[in-house]
Design a protein around this motif. Structure first.
Motif, short mmCIF file in Angstrom:
data_model
loop_
_atom_site.label_atom_id
_atom_site.label_comp_id
_atom_site.label_asym_id
_atom_site.label_seq_id
_atom_site.Cartn_x
_atom_site.Cartn_y
_atom_site.Cartn_z
N ILE A 74 47.53 29.59 71.71
CA ILE A 74 48.40 28.32 71.11
C ILE A 74 48.02 28.24 69.54
O ILE A 74 48.97 27.97 68.74
N CYS A 75 47.22 28.76 69.14
CA CYS A 75 46.80 28.54 67.77
C CYS A 75 47.65 29.59 67.01
O CYS A 75 48.29 29.20 65.80
N TYR A 85 48.08 18.12 62.89
CA TYR A 85 46.73 17.60 63.63
C TYR A 85 46.57 18.43 64.79
O TYR A 85 45.32 18.75 65.28
N GLN A 86 47.78 18.67 65.67
CA GLN A 86 47.62 19.68 66.88
C GLN A 86 46.85 20.94 66.66
O GLN A 86 45.87 21.40 67.08
N ARG A 87 47.36 21.47 65.33
CA ARG A 87 46.91 22.74 64.98
C ARG A 87 45.41 22.69 64.61
O ARG A 87 44.62 23.48 65.01
N SER A 91 42.56 24.57 66.55
CA SER A 91 41.58 25.85 66.29
C SER A 91 40.09 25.16 66.19
O SER A 91 39.10 26.00 66.18
N ASN A 92 39.83 23.87 66.33
CA ASN A 92 38.49 23.28 66.47
C ASN A 92 37.93 23.69 68.00
O ASN A 92 36.86 24.44 68.08
N VAL A 93 38.93 23.75 68.88
CA VAL A 93 38.63 24.04 70.13
C VAL A 93 38.19 25.85 70.35
O VAL A 93 37.24 26.14 70.59
N LEU A 94 39.14 26.59 69.59
CA LEU A 94 38.80 27.73 69.62
C LEU A 94 37.59 28.28 68.92
O LEU A 94 36.62 29.09 69.28
#
Ligand code: ADP
Length: 287
Positions: A74-75, A85-87, A91-94
């Protein structure tokens, strides 16, 4: 007092001829049995703890790998379809997923070590090649803190025989710590040479340093220097205990010289071609 007169509970100090001293050693036997029992319980508990850790780590890794894989896609492959924001959140999740995977891998390594299931896969390789790979991996991490990285590896170093993956993990952990505990704009130097059939690798930083008291505990699992300053650096406190085990199963040693506020130098040695006698109790294969 109940006296156990079975042969195992009586000591004879014979002589002369038909005389003997009989000593009641019931209490000693009881104590010995209790110690044996405690040791058995501790061993079993240790084994089941290690098995439990290994199993749970495997169970956690499967869903985590899919979280990392999908958030990576997704990133990196949905350019334009994510807003700012979604990006950022993705990238925080990643990055947190990757961090969690590192922790799980560390716990797996520790449980393997504790269960005596550590394996060595020996290869012949040039230290300078491996250090060059680490150099590339570290560059982006060091540049965030503007750390000046330098490498003083003796170019005449012959190939060594060791488990290359574990060797890389040792150096990676030490360099990663050196950067992590350096001040902004600091300097880290990795040095290496061979003398008397032993390779010496050192990682020197000019960071926060470690007190003499904390140096004593540094290589125990989960140890982290207790202060709000170091806790803010994150980590698991497992890295150095794994590093020490990896060094020792190769027949080497590791130590630290450090001074608070001035920095630390971690040095480890490894035989350039370990003998089987250095590698007892370990499953070894030569690739
Ligand atoms: P982690 O870095 O994940 O906390 P380690 O086992 O690698 O775990 O290190 C344990 C602790 O030792 C760290 O939390 C830190 O307090 C201290 N430490 C390790 N390397 C350094 C260093 N180069 N400089 C200062 N402190 C260090």
């Amino acid at each position: 007092i109940p006296v156990d007169v079975s042969p195992s509970a009586i000591e004879y100090e014979g002589r002369p001829a038909d005389m003997a001293i009989i000593r009641d050693i019931t209490e000693r036997k009881k104590a010995e049995n209790a110690i044996m029992h405690a040791k058995l319980v501790a061993e079993t508990a240790n084994q089941s703890k290690s098995e439990f850790l290994a199993n749970i780590s495997h169970e956690l890794k499967t869903p985590l790998n899919s979280i990392i894989g999908f958030s990576d896609v997704i990133c990196n492959e949905s350019h334009g379809s994510l807003n700012e924001y979604q990006r950022k959140y993705m990238s925080n999740v990643l990055s947190n997923g990757k961090h969690l995977l590192n922790i799980i891998n560390d716990i797996l390594s520790i449980s393997k070590i504790e269960a005596g299931k550590m394996e060595l896969h020996m290869n012949e390789f040039f230290v300078s090649d491996t250090i060059n790979e680490i150099k590339e991996l570290m560059e982006p991490i060091a540049s965030v803190k503007n750390i000046d990285m330098s490498y003083g590896i003796d170019i005449g170093m012959p190939a060594i025989k060791a488990d290359m993956i574990k060797f890389k993990q040792i150096v990676y952990n030490l360099v990663n710590n050196a950067i992590k505990f350096s001040y902004q704009g600091g300097a880290v130097k990795v040095g290496g040479n061979i003398s008397d059939d032993f390779m010496h690798i050192s990682v020197k930083d000019h960071g926060i340093g470690i007190s003499a008291k904390d140096q004593e505990n540094l290589f125990y699992p989960f140890f982290q220097v207790e202060s709000s300053a170091t806790r803010s650096y994150g980590g698991t406190g497992l890295g150095l205990s794994i590093v020490k085990k990896f060094v020792e199963i190769h027949g080497g040693e590791i130590w630290v010289d450090s001074e608070i506020g001035k920095g630390s130098t971690f040095t480890f040695t490894m035989p350039t071609a370990p003998l089987n006698s250095n590698l007892q109790d370990i499953s070894i294969s030569f690739d």
